[in-house]
Design a protein around this motif. Structure first.
Motif, mmCIF file in Angstrom:
data_model
loop_
_atom_site.group_PDB
_atom_site.id
_atom_site.type_symbol
_atom_site.label_atom_id
_atom_site.label_comp_id
_atom_site.label_asym_id
_atom_site.label_seq_id
_atom_site.Cartn_x
_atom_site.Cartn_y
_atom_site.Cartn_z
ATOM 1 N N LEU A 7 6.143 9.658 11.570
ATOM 2 C CA LEU A 7 6.243 10.784 10.573
ATOM 3 C C LEU A 7 5.767 12.095 11.189
ATOM 4 O O LEU A 7 4.542 11.917 11.575
ATOM 5 N N GLY A 8 6.955 12.755 11.452
ATOM 6 C CA GLY A 8 6.350 14.026 12.138
ATOM 7 C C GLY A 8 5.329 15.128 11.392
ATOM 8 O O GLY A 8 5.250 14.713 10.136
ATOM 9 N N GLY A 9 5.084 15.949 12.180
ATOM 10 C CA GLY A 9 4.255 16.911 11.515
ATOM 11 C C GLY A 9 4.552 17.620 10.467
ATOM 12 O O GLY A 9 3.519 18.008 9.764
ATOM 13 N N ALA A 10 5.820 17.720 10.193
ATOM 14 C CA ALA A 10 6.412 18.468 8.849
ATOM 15 C C ALA A 10 5.806 17.833 7.599
ATOM 16 O O ALA A 10 5.817 18.452 6.681
ATOM 17 N N LEU A 11 5.381 16.595 7.728
ATOM 18 C CA LEU A 11 4.801 15.948 6.390
ATOM 19 C C LEU A 11 3.487 16.390 6.268
ATOM 20 O O LEU A 11 2.875 16.217 5.221
ATOM 21 N N PHE A 12 2.770 17.082 7.193
ATOM 22 C CA PHE A 12 1.353 17.367 7.001
ATOM 23 C C PHE A 12 1.129 18.813 7.233
ATOM 24 O O PHE A 12 0.867 19.191 8.264
ATOM 25 N N LYS A 13 1.572 19.390 6.070
ATOM 26 C CA LYS A 13 1.369 21.053 6.190
ATOM 27 C C LYS A 13 -0.090 21.358 5.921
ATOM 28 O O LYS A 13 -0.827 20.576 5.541
ATOM 29 N N ALA A 48 -3.168 20.711 13.149
ATOM 30 C CA ALA A 48 -3.364 20.431 14.602
ATOM 31 C C ALA A 48 -2.954 21.522 15.378
ATOM 32 O O ALA A 48 -3.895 22.152 16.355
ATOM 33 N N ARG A 49 -1.932 22.266 15.089
ATOM 34 C CA ARG A 49 -1.578 23.304 15.789
ATOM 35 C C ARG A 49 -2.536 24.492 15.775
ATOM 36 O O ARG A 49 -3.177 25.161 16.493
ATOM 37 N N ALA A 50 -3.135 24.828 14.323
ATOM 38 C CA ALA A 50 -4.099 25.637 14.123
ATOM 39 C C ALA A 50 -5.412 25.584 15.109
ATOM 40 O O ALA A 50 -5.985 26.286 15.675
ATOM 41 N N TYR A 51 -5.901 24.141 15.205
ATOM 42 C CA TYR A 51 -7.219 24.091 15.815
ATOM 43 C C TYR A 51 -6.813 24.218 17.329
ATOM 44 O O TYR A 51 -7.654 24.571 17.997
ATOM 45 N N ILE A 52 -5.753 23.832 17.672
ATOM 46 C CA ILE A 52 -5.215 23.870 19.273
ATOM 47 C C ILE A 52 -5.357 25.229 19.459
ATOM 48 O O ILE A 52 -5.788 25.571 20.627
ATOM 49 N N ILE A 68 -8.310 17.547 20.838
ATOM 50 C CA ILE A 68 -8.482 17.965 19.344
ATOM 51 C C ILE A 68 -7.217 17.670 18.350
ATOM 52 O O ILE A 68 -7.589 17.354 17.316
ATOM 53 N N GLY A 69 -6.144 18.091 19.168
ATOM 54 C CA GLY A 69 -4.953 17.338 18.337
ATOM 55 C C GLY A 69 -5.131 16.184 18.039
ATOM 56 O O GLY A 69 -4.641 15.697 16.865
ATOM 57 N N ILE A 70 -5.598 15.105 18.848
ATOM 58 C CA ILE A 70 -5.604 13.733 18.644
ATOM 59 C C ILE A 70 -6.360 13.367 17.403
ATOM 60 O O ILE A 70 -6.047 12.790 16.547
ATOM 61 N N LYS A 71 -7.383 14.254 17.390
ATOM 62 C CA LYS A 71 -8.307 14.159 16.021
ATOM 63 C C LYS A 71 -7.371 14.565 14.769
ATOM 64 O O LYS A 71 -7.897 13.739 13.716
ATOM 65 N N LEU A 72 -6.728 15.493 14.995
ATOM 66 C CA LEU A 72 -6.268 15.859 13.670
ATOM 67 C C LEU A 72 -5.222 14.723 13.449
ATOM 68 O O LEU A 72 -4.983 14.598 12.145
ATOM 69 N N GLY A 174 11.587 21.289 29.066
ATOM 70 C CA GLY A 174 10.578 21.941 28.054
ATOM 71 C C GLY A 174 9.264 21.942 28.506
ATOM 72 O O GLY A 174 9.098 21.599 29.683
ATOM 73 N N GLU A 175 8.408 22.250 27.750
ATOM 74 C CA GLU A 175 7.064 22.574 27.937
ATOM 75 C C GLU A 175 6.168 21.221 27.510
ATOM 76 O O GLU A 175 6.485 20.620 26.913
ATOM 77 N N VAL A 176 5.000 21.181 28.395
ATOM 78 C CA VAL A 176 4.097 19.999 27.895
ATOM 79 C C VAL A 176 2.744 20.804 27.873
ATOM 80 O O VAL A 176 1.784 20.324 28.664
ATOM 81 N N PHE A 177 2.534 21.429 26.600
ATOM 82 C CA PHE A 177 1.350 22.000 26.414
ATOM 83 C C PHE A 177 0.967 21.294 25.214
ATOM 84 O O PHE A 177 1.812 21.034 24.396
ATOM 85 N N ALA A 178 -0.568 21.375 24.938
ATOM 86 C CA ALA A 178 -1.142 21.023 23.743
ATOM 87 C C ALA A 178 -0.441 21.679 22.442
ATOM 88 O O ALA A 178 -0.016 22.745 22.410
ATOM 89 N N GLY A 179 -0.128 20.825 21.505
ATOM 90 C CA GLY A 179 0.628 21.322 20.473
ATOM 91 C C GLY A 179 2.074 21.798 20.418
ATOM 92 O O GLY A 179 2.733 22.182 19.567
#
Ligand code: UTP
Length: 225
Positions: A7-13, A48-52, A68-72, A174-179
């Motif tokens: 369930l992608g991040g879009a579900l978790f606004k 998650a993105r905001a915390y990252i 941090i992303g994992i925690k979110l 593509g890129e492989v940065f956190a978030g």
């Protein structure tokens, strides 16, 4: 049937939509109680993105941002687990052996991230491989895989089936940065490629799409090998 749904991040606004969470949990809970083994993987979403972003600004390295992303993602998994009620296992697994162990218990297993350097799409692919899933459904905020980014280009066309090698070529560029792991990170695709997991990308806006994909109906984009 054995299934994994990401369930992608879009579900978790940022303002968490409990109505949407309850709706999707209800549909997936019905699927699971029809005798199907189900593993759910929650993405990180806006929080998650905001915390990252904040951690990076404060000087954190990429691995710390990933942690941090994992925690979110795990916090999001907790919300899903609560929405599923007694249908779900009460523990959020933090490694793959736990996923495989818990998946055979007749309840829905819900998890978030596992380790730095990857996205929850890689987690979903690994969970599908280890639980010998018949199907992996990757639900995002768009209908499937497009020729271009549908949010940036009005010319983008939905692709009904796409070869895993093509996805891998795109992911390598593509890129492989956190978030910022793109549609599918290289690790996720390498796992799909070696395990040849029947996979579909669908939209999570309507939970009915996810259920149709789980039942093998023609919806979204299918990955071919
Ligand atoms: P995702 O990028 O997978 O979340 O995880 P998402 O919101 O679902 O992304 P979309 O919707 O698929 O684009 C959030 C972040 O958590 C870290 C990464 O930094 C990732 O970008 N993460 C997640 C890990 O480091 N390892 C994991 O196993 C999972």
């Amino acid at each position: 049937m054995r299934a994994v749904v990401k369930l992608g991040g879009a579900l978790f606004k940022r303002d968490l939509d409990t109505v949407a969470l309850r709706k999707i949990a209800g549909a997936l809970s019905d699927f699971a109680t029809q005798g199907n083994q189900l593993v759910l993987v929650a993405g990180g979403g806006q929080n998650a993105r905001a915390y990252i972003v904040a951690a990076r600004k404060l000087g954190a390295d990429e691995s710390t941002c990933d942690l941090i992303g994992i925690k979110l993602t795990r916090a999001n998994a907790e919300l899903l687990r609560i929405a599923l009620g007694s249908t779900a296992v009460s523990k959020i697994p933090t490694n793959l052996s736990e996923v495989s162990h818990l998946a055979g218990n007749g309840k829905v297993v819900v998890l978030g991230g596992l380790q730095p350097g990857q996205s929850t799409n890689a987690v979903a692919a690994l969970a599908a491989e280890i639980t010998k899933a018949d199907v992996l459904v990757n639900a995002t905020d768009v209908e499937g895989v497009y020729t271009q980014d549908p949010k940036k280009s009005p010319k983008a066309k939905l692709i009904r089936s796409v070869h895993v090698d093509k996805l891998l070529n795109w992911a390598m560029a593509g890129e492989v940065f956190a978030g910022r792991y793109e549609l599918l990170d290289p690790l996720a695709l390498k796992i799909l490629q070696r395990a040849r997991i029947p996979t579909r990308f669908v939209s999570l806006v309507d939970p009915g799409n996810i259920i149709e994909a789980l039942h093998g109906k023609v919806v979204g984009t299918r990955v071919v090998y």
